[in-house]
Motif scaffolding. Sequence first.
Motif, mmCIF file in Angstrom:
data_model
loop_
_atom_site.group_PDB
_atom_site.id
_atom_site.type_symbol
_atom_site.label_atom_id
_atom_site.label_comp_id
_atom_site.label_asym_id
_atom_site.label_seq_id
_atom_site.Cartn_x
_atom_site.Cartn_y
_atom_site.Cartn_z
ATOM 1 N N LEU A 182 31.414 1.625 -54.930
ATOM 2 C CA LEU A 182 31.488 2.708 -54.937
ATOM 3 C C LEU A 182 30.676 3.414 -53.527
ATOM 4 C CD1 LEU A 182 30.120 3.989 -58.458
ATOM 5 C CD2 LEU A 182 32.568 3.916 -57.772
ATOM 6 N N HIS A 183 29.658 2.666 -53.136
ATOM 7 C CA HIS A 183 29.057 3.083 -51.739
ATOM 8 C C HIS A 183 29.892 2.649 -50.778
ATOM 9 C CE1 HIS A 183 25.612 3.151 -49.001
ATOM 10 N NE2 HIS A 183 26.517 2.243 -48.162
ATOM 11 N N GLU A 184 30.384 1.499 -50.713
ATOM 12 C CA GLU A 184 31.460 0.892 -49.683
ATOM 13 C C GLU A 184 32.691 1.646 -49.570
ATOM 14 O OE1 GLU A 184 30.246 -0.661 -47.085
ATOM 15 O OE2 GLU A 184 28.278 -1.502 -48.098
ATOM 16 N N PHE A 185 33.240 2.030 -50.737
ATOM 17 C CA PHE A 185 34.427 2.736 -50.665
ATOM 18 C C PHE A 185 34.415 4.122 -50.068
ATOM 19 C CE2 PHE A 185 36.642 0.141 -54.352
ATOM 20 C CZ PHE A 185 36.609 -0.917 -53.608
ATOM 21 N N SER A 427 25.779 7.494 -40.539
ATOM 22 C CA SER A 427 26.573 7.115 -41.522
ATOM 23 C C SER A 427 26.049 7.140 -42.972
ATOM 24 C CB SER A 427 27.577 6.259 -41.183
ATOM 25 O OG SER A 427 28.392 6.415 -40.204
ATOM 26 N N HIS A 428 24.899 7.604 -43.008
ATOM 27 C CA HIS A 428 24.042 7.451 -44.363
ATOM 28 C C HIS A 428 23.316 8.686 -44.640
ATOM 29 C CE1 HIS A 428 24.794 3.173 -43.953
ATOM 30 N NE2 HIS A 428 25.265 3.077 -45.191
ATOM 31 N N TRP A 429 22.687 9.021 -45.889
ATOM 32 C CA TRP A 429 21.704 9.963 -45.955
ATOM 33 C C TRP A 429 20.267 9.588 -45.392
ATOM 34 C CZ3 TRP A 429 24.415 14.026 -46.238
ATOM 35 C CH2 TRP A 429 25.452 14.176 -47.135
HETATM 36 ZN ZN LIG Z 1 26.376 1.934 -46.155
#
Ligand SMILES: [Zn+2]
Length: 491
Positions: A182-185, A427-429
Amino acid sequence: MNKLLTLALLSTFAGLALAPAAARANATITIVNANDPGVGFNDPTPAAPLASNPGTTVGEQRLKVFEYAAAQWGAVVDSPVEIFILAAFLPRTCTATSGVLGSAGATSIFSDFPGAIFPATWYPAALADKLAGEDLDPTSADIVAVFNSEVGKTGCLEGASWYYGLDTNHGPADINLATVLLHEFAHGLGFQSFVNTSTGAMPLDQLDVYSLFYFDHFDALPRSAYLTNAQRAASALHFRDVVWTGPHTRRAARDVLDGGSPSLQLESRGAGERRVAIGTALFGPALTTRGVEGNVVLGLDAAGTSLGCAPFANAAALRGRVVLVDRGTCTFTTKTANAQAAGARAVIVNDSVAGGPPPGLGGADPTITIPAVRVAKRDGDALKAALAAGRVQARLAVDPGQKLGADERRQAMLNATDPVQPGSSISHWDPLTTPNQLMEPFINDDLALEVTPPQDLTSELLRDIGWFTDRNLDGRPDFPGEVVRNPRPSR
Ligand SMILES: [Zn+2]
């Protein structure tokens, strides 16, 4: 229209075969099995069926998890164009104790296609197709996803193993593949900047749609205002100051994020008020909503240092004050105990090593009754300079209205660190975000398989960049009686 291939496609692409089941909901997301016979998704090793995953081989179970994650996202995003994810399980970089679990991203990026919301702006392939209403490149997949087939084997993350259930009943040493997917998609759907965080370089010198919602409080500038690569690279280091300005995410943060962020507020006559990133202490009292206030005084010992390792020479000036000391030579508890003995109200430890965000203060001492925090060297040195110029007041408190991992306007912080972490920065929180979010740089063990509010912000960030502009999840307009467009950043 401009198109740029950003990732080399797998060498096995020519041998691809369509997976049997595609998720059909608001979007059809199809997993394209790129593995050779006998490996990866085609691994014939027998596997015990799980309650949530009836596959009887390792390969079958893997494919079912991929199809599950594709279906989850297919139910959330909205596109008239089929989305293809080219996927494989292959050996990845690994040692016995650490390794790459997997990665995914857009295969290509497009700009200035019919339907693009912002001109001269890169869009990831799946979103570009959705906005264009057609597959802009039918010859290649939209997202590529490669996962490590060696996890748990000798020499690769020994002691860990992939969990192939479609639930969160994984064991403590298991890595929940559904969560990771879910994260990577989400990265592949657009939770991804294409600006090089190390160099600040942009593909063909053009910004991406993700970056249009990036604001840097340290520079007080949106990312679109930077003129040089060096400026963009420097901004990516501004920990706890880079935030996401998208309105959907900001609105959802009210429900998703917990309040009660510990904070250090500094106020000086010349520079005004500023909130400074802190790490809290494992010892002493926790910060409270009532807070601790006082003028900041540099603690000096007889040798003229501000290490705080010996009784303070200026102890009389420290009574009722917030004492600033430098990290080093002795423990954090020793420094704090010395300040407490001088009658100080709180301690700020200035890190001795550049970088940030500042970690917490370790140690244990039950006799300590005043709070202590650590600030990054950048902020501690600035505080010293401000003290040399005049009076600075500090307030250390927990603000119940202040969301953990967001700024005062509830804009979630992006993961900015100094030094930069390629592949993780921006590209992350920020990992500070609470409760833990799917799109933090590390997959936390307590994540539910959720991508939408009130548990998770991921769907809202995708909404900000252009998914769902035609229809919301509940079929209603964003704001009743109002047509809402994403704000056009000034350039
Ligand atoms: Zn990531």
